[in-house]
Design a protein around this motif. Sequence first.
Motif, PDB file in Angstrom:
ATOM      1  N   LEU A  41       0.931  -1.261   0.024  1.00 42.28           N
ATOM      2  CA  LEU A  41       0.123   0.164   0.100  1.00 42.28           C
ATOM      3  C   LEU A  41       0.823   1.188  -0.004  1.00 42.28           C
ATOM      4  O   LEU A  41       1.560   1.333   0.891  1.00 42.28           O
ATOM      5  N   GLU A  88       1.797   5.425  -0.408  1.00 43.67           N
ATOM      6  CA  GLU A  88       1.144   6.535   0.390  1.00 43.67           C
ATOM      7  C   GLU A  88       0.074   6.963  -0.600  1.00 43.67           C
ATOM      8  O   GLU A  88      -1.052   7.423  -0.223  1.00 43.67           O
ATOM      9  N   MET A 140      -3.218   5.094  -0.898  1.00 41.32           N
ATOM     10  CA  MET A 140      -3.903   5.380   0.273  1.00 41.32           C
ATOM     11  C   MET A 140      -4.398   6.548   0.426  1.00 41.32           C
ATOM     12  O   MET A 140      -5.748   6.749   0.747  1.00 41.32           O
ATOM     13  N   LEU A 152      -7.335   9.621   6.359  1.00 45.15           N
ATOM     14  CA  LEU A 152      -6.363   8.831   5.809  1.00 45.15           C
ATOM     15  C   LEU A 152      -5.534   8.179   7.142  1.00 45.15           C
ATOM     16  O   LEU A 152      -4.979   7.074   6.909  1.00 45.15           O
ATOM     17  N   SER A 153      -5.691   8.904   8.184  1.00 45.40           N
ATOM     18  CA  SER A 153      -5.063   8.294   9.523  1.00 45.40           C
ATOM     19  C   SER A 153      -5.497   6.938   9.707  1.00 45.40           C
ATOM     20  O   SER A 153      -4.872   6.117  10.205  1.00 45.40           O
ATOM     21  N   TYR A 183      -4.350   4.307   7.662  1.00 48.12           N
ATOM     22  CA  TYR A 183      -3.095   3.836   8.099  1.00 48.12           C
ATOM     23  C   TYR A 183      -3.145   3.219   9.392  1.00 48.12           C
ATOM     24  O   TYR A 183      -2.572   2.064   9.669  1.00 48.12           O
ATOM     25  N   THR A 185      -1.689  -0.842   9.475  1.00 53.17           N
ATOM     26  CA  THR A 185      -0.767  -1.135  10.300  1.00 53.17           C
ATOM     27  C   THR A 185      -1.251  -2.393  11.309  1.00 53.17           C
ATOM     28  O   THR A 185      -0.307  -2.937  12.246  1.00 53.17           O
ATOM     29  N   PHE A 238      -1.175  -6.531   5.463  1.00 53.04           N
ATOM     30  CA  PHE A 238      -0.989  -5.312   4.764  1.00 53.04           C
ATOM     31  C   PHE A 238       0.491  -4.918   4.691  1.00 53.04           C
ATOM     32  O   PHE A 238       1.210  -5.018   5.635  1.00 53.04           O
ATOM     33  N   LEU A 267       3.738  -2.204   3.976  1.00 51.42           N
ATOM     34  CA  LEU A 267       3.717  -0.616   3.806  1.00 51.42           C
ATOM     35  C   LEU A 267       4.950  -0.261   3.078  1.00 51.42           C
ATOM     36  O   LEU A 267       5.392   0.693   2.694  1.00 51.42           O
TER      37      LEU A 267
END
Lengths: 596, 178, 394
Positions: free
Chosen positions: B44, B46, B49, B60-61, B64, B68, B73, B75
């Motif tokens: 994923l 940035e 996302m 968005l947060s 994330y 996590t 997933f 990053l």
Amino acid sequence: MRKKIKISINGESVEVEKGTSILDAAKQTGVIIPTLCYHKDLCIAGNCRVCVVEIVGQKRLAPACATPCEDGMDVLTNSFKVRNSRKHIIELLLSEHNTECTSCYKNGGCELQLLASEYKIMNQDFINLVPFHNYTIDMFSPSIIKDDSKCIRCQRCVRTCAELQGVNALTMSYKGDHAKVTTFFEKAMNDVVCTNCGQCVNHCPTGALVEKNYIEEVWNAIADKTKHVVVQTAPAVRVGLGEELGFDPGTRVTGKMVAALKRLGFDAVMDTDFTADLTIMEEGTELLTRLKGALVDKNPTIKLPMATSCSPGWIKYIEHMYPNYLDHLSTCKSPQQMFGALVKTYYAKARNLDPDKIVSVSIMPCTAKKFEANRPEMHDSNYRDIDYVLTTRELAIMIKQAGIDFLKLKDMHFDRLMGESTGAGVIFGATGGVMEAALRTAYEIVTGREVPFDNLNITPVRGIEGVREASIKIENTLKAWSFLEGVELKCAVAHGLVNAKKVMDSIVSGKSHYHFIEFMACPGGCLGGGGQPIPTSPEIRAKRAEAIYAEDEGMPVRKSHLNPEVIKIYKDFLITPLGEKSHHLLHTKYTPRNRF
Amino acid sequence: MNVNLENQVDTKIIDEIITKHKGKPGELLTVMEEVQEANDYKYLDEASMGYISSKSKVPLSQIYSVATFYSFFNLKPQGKHTIIVCRGTACHTKGSKILLDDLTTLPGCKDAFDAGETSFTTDDKLITIKTVACFGQCALAPVVAVDGVIYSNVTSEQIKKLLENLQEENKDENIRLS
Amino acid sequence: MSTSYQLKRADFIFKNENDWEDVLRKSISRPPNELINELISSELKGRGGAGFPTGLKWKVTSEEVNDVKYVICNADEGEPGTFKDREILSRVPFKVLTAIAICGHVIGARTGYIYLRGEYFFLQNELNKAINEFEYYCKEIKFDFKIKIFMGSGAYICGEETALFESMEGKRGEPRNKPPYPSSFGYMGKPTVINNVETLAHTYTIFKYGSKRFYDLGVQYSRGSKLFSVSGDTPKPGIYELELGMSLADFVEEFGDDDTKAVQVGGASGFLVPRKRFAETNIGFQGKLVGISLPTGGSMMLFNSSRSMFNVLDNYLNFFAEESCGQCTPCRVGCQQLLKGIKAVKRGEKNAQYLDKMLKLAETMQFTAKCGLGQSVGNSFSSIVENFREEMIY
């Protein structure tokens, strides 16, 4: 009426409404259960487990904050098992917390420290977990410092940012031993949607989120004999400061605050209320001009509703979230920044001072004001208009450091030129206040009569509802304003960014028919600001609001356009609202930002 | 091999994925999984996302935050081949740690795992090494999955050979490419 | 190998029975109350770990007034050492689908979900085929019921029922505060029955043969049979259906390698039983002497004398420290403390008495953690440290 049930707490019988939590029921019987992740402003998390209690007959302990009372429940809040478990939990939190308390900004004000002290955690020998994590301290923001090593994962900040503010800059990321509060991709707070409102700071129990303080810088400026240090105080500070210095919430300490600031050594102590009144002159005129442009001239470039621009948290919010709607913002600077631009021009000239030698300090209930003062465009005096912004809390620290017995101070008055204020300026500190002040003046300009409300109190815009509406029919206008005859001026007030979002979404969807909207980033308006004394709660904010309105009622002048110093500055310096000088010094532009 | 780390998923593909799952339960997780799958390096990024957030109105947060939380997933860009070693108790007891040690001989890999990373990808984006809490194949311990295929009763010799083969295969490819 | 012990094998779950259509048709023609009573008199308890009476769970949910309810089959089998749900779903999927649908009939739900562990992606295709066939038959008999698969994304904690709901709602799999319980406020805030795969498979047996057939197996408080996932130091790892109530000594006699030092009953969140206690330990919901509760999912992992119990505990604690959701203090910090603590004792950085402090901490975690994960970390910790203390120190 909800059904009543009976429970027993530590052997004492108590009758409560069905659905009451054990925590609240205990409070009713005078039993205090310690909490950490619980906060009156926020939803129940039940995470920290500090509030666990024993329910007789159950093997496991229950979190008092998250467990509803049931009929016949027998609760023990201080049993052997509870005490031991609670101590263990406090010890565990201490083991993951950076306990360098003596060098912590929150030293003395930390809820975890207080618990550790109450429970006399003397033999904390769990392994210190801090060195096992790669913690960072984010100091990039001019407003807020985030130190992950002090975080205890109670998620009060996360819930604040999401529930109260709808900003969602902070979130919980990862899980297990890696769980931590972060921004998107762990970017610096300064690089994400954070509005600097400081509500997270206000709700953080430890030193993980604190304001960036400028106390030493201000002391140094005061000590520098070559500098002329001017200070301004925002309306909400006078109804909050007392809480830090031994008074009950809702105590007005205006005169004592002025006296204390003089004792601290500021060369001039003046009032942001003055520029609040000035804002009304500029913003009120802007509103009337926009109404003419939109309603009469049908100019499509003129946007309605017009939104207020006093709250820097709100400004940064709209820049991030609704960058295509910046035309709706009033171009007026906030009272703080108007004050800043005038101190190094108008005031310097009147007092015959070199603006280079002036240090301009403001005392604000707000952490976003620190960011605002730091905006590159805020240099219209050819200097940095505001040099340092201190929160109410920082001022209280300085007063304590200076050894001032605040309770014994005699009231003093603000210095002249930019120290006069009206009741209209004062109510800027409460949600709905800017709206009320603007209506008092605008209505009178247009009709020649006072607003048609008892004793000038426009009660529909007051209160605690997240979004409030009011409308005033304009009738029998003065000749110059006849184009507004019969217009029903529709206004709205929103406080707390989660409510600002509701109003903005209605504008975006085209369902809104307002002309004028007041937006305040913080719940309750500035009196509930992120720089105000900790703790905060709906009750404390209500007390502060009462104080603000009492202050207004006690003022001899309660309409901005009748402020003698405001009349004088237009006569001597600005000439006219929205004039050339105003345009240069008192108005500003906004910056679209991304949504990270 | 030319590795483009700016790699992001075509917004049209993301739009399709979002439309396909609109209104279904746990929509966000499914969308995120498929967008990750659509990325050439199976992660994923940035920008993607950001795009999911703007379309789904999920902050968005929070995206994330969810990304996590779940081990599926990624990053960071993933390698062409993925080797997953099970460190469940049965596998652990039957020597999965030795297998992992064999794999962490890849340059930089040991340091990454020692530093608490749960995944490592070689610089040339050829191989990703990961561990899993338990595959649920405990009767066949120790178990290793290579590109989704599960191998049971794996020995140290086998894993070394496997690693060699994956690297060899790539060399051939390089020859073909040049 | 001695044959003086007899384990009572049972063969219901994997028995090839091509009569699911009959069982479904007959069951949904019976009034819900009758089916609930059948379950209650069978004394079936949840096979996912907590052992909650299944009949009662269905009953409470059926009494909730709501237009929308859900049945969820918990196939997030993540407990290390457990692999029986995978086998059930791949070998007898129709029994599970039928049970889900009957539950829907009983409680008044029209949708069922199978929350399938992400690591079991390879089951998805076959399972979807089975669902299609199943739904086709439902349509034929005019029974309005749909079943969907929801794939997990790799988090052990999602096996906890409320964390599973959160995950299905597209959020972090963080357990909720209870109350409210799933029976009134489950998936999407609606009344929900959530059962383990094996539990559902047993209800199939009960509805087909009647409660007595099930009740007659096992012992008091622990009725019926149960699947056991046998692994570790054993010559015959695999899945076995056995009657409840057996003694661990009998079990080891059958599955051990003549050198069994200890058996971990119930995976990482279960208990370690040392050799000296095999005879007095019964596998069931209420042990005869030691009071060992039946394990989550029936993982039975055997360790012989070559194994270090320190390493086993270290492996468990690593697992918990990582797989804790990280919400609540006792679990998030407690797991890290236990993990770092045993290492410190081993290295001599903390003295042996520190183990006692950690035992007390493990007890606090049991009392105060938010969900079953944190509450059960103490099980393996205490049983290993208490029985193999010397291995922890030297």
